[in-house]
Design an enzyme around this catalytic site. Structure first.
Site, PDB file in Angstrom:
ATOM      1  N   HIS A  74       0.670  -1.269  -0.045  1.00  0.00           N
ATOM      2  CA  HIS A  74      -0.013   0.084  -0.078  1.00  0.00           C
ATOM      3  C   HIS A  74       0.803   1.259  -0.020  1.00  0.00           C
ATOM      4  O   HIS A  74       0.302   2.306   0.254  1.00  0.00           O
ATOM      5  CB  HIS A  74      -0.841   0.164   1.225  1.00  0.00           C
ATOM      6  CG  HIS A  74      -2.134   0.783   0.912  1.00  0.00           C
ATOM      7  ND1 HIS A  74      -2.357   1.866   1.432  1.00  0.00           N
ATOM      8  CD2 HIS A  74      -3.360   0.178   0.452  1.00  0.00           C
ATOM      9  CE1 HIS A  74      -3.827   2.118   1.045  1.00  0.00           C
ATOM     10  NE2 HIS A  74      -4.426   0.986   0.222  1.00  0.00           N
TER      11      HIS A  74
ATOM     12  N   ASP B  72      -7.264   3.932   9.298  1.00  0.00           N
ATOM     13  CA  ASP B  72      -8.894   4.110   8.549  1.00  0.00           C
ATOM     14  C   ASP B  72      -8.967   2.839   7.984  1.00  0.00           C
ATOM     15  O   ASP B  72     -10.077   2.400   7.689  1.00  0.00           O
ATOM     16  CB  ASP B  72      -8.856   5.280   7.733  1.00  0.00           C
ATOM     17  CG  ASP B  72      -9.088   6.659   8.698  1.00  0.00           C
ATOM     18  OD1 ASP B  72      -9.496   6.535   9.918  1.00  0.00           O
ATOM     19  OD2 ASP B  72      -8.873   7.847   8.203  1.00  0.00           O
TER      20      ASP B  72
ATOM     21  N   GLU C 161     -12.262  12.969  13.640  1.00  0.00           N
ATOM     22  CA  GLU C 161     -11.750  13.299  12.529  1.00  0.00           C
ATOM     23  C   GLU C 161     -12.541  14.131  11.678  1.00  0.00           C
ATOM     24  O   GLU C 161     -13.542  14.966  12.352  1.00  0.00           O
ATOM     25  CB  GLU C 161     -11.600  12.013  11.728  1.00  0.00           C
ATOM     26  CG  GLU C 161     -10.635  11.039  11.929  1.00  0.00           C
ATOM     27  CD  GLU C 161     -10.200  10.086  10.625  1.00  0.00           C
ATOM     28  OE1 GLU C 161     -10.429  10.497   9.454  1.00  0.00           O
ATOM     29  OE2 GLU C 161      -9.465   9.039  11.061  1.00  0.00           O
TER      30      GLU C 161
END
Length: 536
Positions: A93, A162, A278
């Site tokens: 990633h 997340d 957030e």
């Protein structure tokens, strides 16, 4: 015997196809339990990452069967006269080729076969110690699998990212942040112990008490000092459900003031604070029904123009409150008491309740939708910045209301504050020198849909313009998941911490063979001219 024959075949392929200069007998003596592969599909997978901004083919790919496999490979690289590099790859990633290498071997940490038990370096299921409230996990384990294993015991890690389909070793090498960080700190602040393979091929256990210099170097160390093969992670009692709330603001000062007040409550008891804080920026009408914002009902769309947004921009505060059966009778009152202190647009409250695991795994559901539309495997020119609190209003004016303008965006723009005292300054991550700083994450995708403002070239240039603006305005941002191409830029990034970072590199990876895709150090066996040329 079959394993040795397979390894011999792989090394012969290396010599023939890529001109490997390492003495084959050095690798043959490894006797790894896993598999050293030059299969084109393995090489192709290891040559790419989520960013899709670069492609670099390794000479081979190791699928380890244990931490000892990794130690033997790194030791061979370290002791080899010609030398070769080693990069650990989790779920792939990375954005800018950080886990790639062209002159060495990529270790597929998240793709190895599992052993029958967990010991020092054996791949296996996460091992939960219920009484001690921690879990031991393989460095290549995905966080979603850590969560599933700990939930079987009614426990869960405290701090998250997340997106859960990331490897433990990958996030711990960077920081690991989400909306819980204001309270629990990043993931690197919630680790008790590590097993690490250093750049010398040593397999060492480290913690606050044992090999503490290595422990703090590796946490947030961008893979420069060692490969994490095991992590002991702190746990807490897992809540059963989550009250998930989103509210809108048209005034940036009001929005940030409320966010900062919420994170200042981190010392309060659980009933007197939210568990997650957030937010994100909405710079165009389309984003409100974007994958990140599917929370809002498409039957009742929110129009920026109808709210009178400041400068044509809206700000969304995203907060959650955890609860279970024992607190379900009081959740409404606790939420109401906290919400009364906020100054959001009254008509913009959106609330839902869902199981804890569904909230944590929310982004994966969006991923599946994007994959179905062919919008996941596209270039991702992401830019993540830590912005000091004192300059966040200037950033809003210059970037959100300036550079980004009213262009249609192709991904979420996150913004939320964190408390610096939750970050251990002995670790390798650098943050702004203020008590509170913001993450601003432009998580955009480059789309080939004919719109110039969503092209890779346009978004890349826009990122550069944002960085130039910060530099010209004297906003001392720090990149999170940093990407630079020269050592001078890295020295500026680390600032006063550079000397320590460099000294740690010389101690734990003296030949500079680990994680060369970060472009911080040149391998000792490669000329600077050759390496810089290959990076460009």
């Amino acid at each position: 015997m079959a394993t040795k024959l397979l390894l011999t075949f792989a090394i012969c392929r290396l010599i023939v196809t890529v001109g490997l200069t390492v003495d084959p007998s050095e690798l043959l003596r490894l006797g790894v339990e896993g598999q050293l592969s030059v299969d084109p599909s393995d090489v192709e997978t290891a040559s790419l990452d989520f960013g899709l901004l670069s492609r670099v083919e390794p000479m081979a790919v190791l699928h380890p069967g244990s931490a000892d496999d990794i130690a033997q490979l790194v030791r061979a690289a370290y002791l080899s006269t010609p030398g070769f590099t080693v990069s650990a790859r989790g779920h792939g990633h990375s954005i800018n080729g950080q886990a790639q290498t062209s002159n060495g071997v990529v270790i597929e940490m998240s793709g190895g076969s599992r052993g029958s038990h967990v010991g020092l370096g054996k791949l296996g299921r996460p091992q939960v110690a219920v009484k001690e409230m921690h879990v031991d996990v393989w460095g290549g384990e995905l966080w979603v699998d850590v969560l599933r294993s700990t939930l079987e015991h009614g426990l869960a890690p405290k701090s998250w990212t997340d997106y859960l389909y990331l490897s433990v070793g990958g996030t711990l090498s960077n920081g690991g942040i989400s909306g819980q960080a204001f309270n629990h700190g990043p993931q690197i602040s919630n680790v008790y112990e590590l097993d690490v393979v250093t750049g010398k091929g040593e397999l060492l256990t480290c913690s606050e008490e044992n090999n503490s210099e290595l422990f703090h170097a590796v946490l947030g160390g961008l893979g420069q000092f060692g490969i994490i093969t095991r992590a002991r992670i702190a746990l807490e009692l897992a809540p059963q459900r989550v009250r998930w709330i989103r509210v809108l603001y048209s005034n940036f000062a009001t929005f940030t003031r409320d966010q900062e007040n919420l994170i200042s409550l981190h010392r309060n008891s659980s009933s007197l604070k939210f568990d997650y804080v957030e937010g994100f920026v909405i710079v165009d009408e389309g984003l409100i029904n974007n994958w990140r914002s599917s929370f809002f009902s498409p039957r009742n769309p929110v129009k920026i123009s109808s709210i009178g947004a400041d400068g044509g921009v809206l700000y969304c505060l995203e907060i959650t409150k955890n609860y279970d059966e024992s607190t379900s009778d009081t959740i409404d009152q606790e939420v109401e008491a906290l919400m009364k202190k906020l100054n959001f647009i009254p008509s913009s409250v959106f609330t839902t309740d869902l199981p804890y695991i569904d909230f944590l795994d929310r982004v994966h559901k969006a991923e599946l939708k994007l994959r179905a539309k062919g919008l996941w495997e596209v270039p991702h020119p992401w830019l993540n910045l830590f912005v000091p609190k004192s300059r966040i209003a200037d950033f809003d004016k210059g970037v959100f209301k300036g550079i980004l303008g009213h262009n249609k965006t192709s991904g979420p723009i996150l913004i939320y504050p964190m408390n610096k005292n939750k970050w251990d300054q002995r670790n390798s991550v650098v943050t702004p020198d203020e008590d509170v700083f913001y993450l601003v994450a432009l998580l955009r995708s480059a789309l080939d849909d004919g719109e110039e403002t969503q092209s890779l070239e346009y978004l890349t240039q826009q990122n550069r313009k944002i960085l130039r603006f910060c530099d010209d305005a004297g906003i001392k941002v720090k990149q999170y998941l940093p990407h630079y191409t020269t050592q001078e830029e890295w020295m500026d990034h680390f600032g006063d911490n550079w000397d320590q970072f460099n000294q740690r590199k010389m101690e734990f990876d003296p030949r500079r063979i680990l994680a060369t895709g970060q472009r911080i150090f040149n391998p000792s066996f490669t000329s600077a001219a050759t390496t810089v040329s290959s990076w460009r």
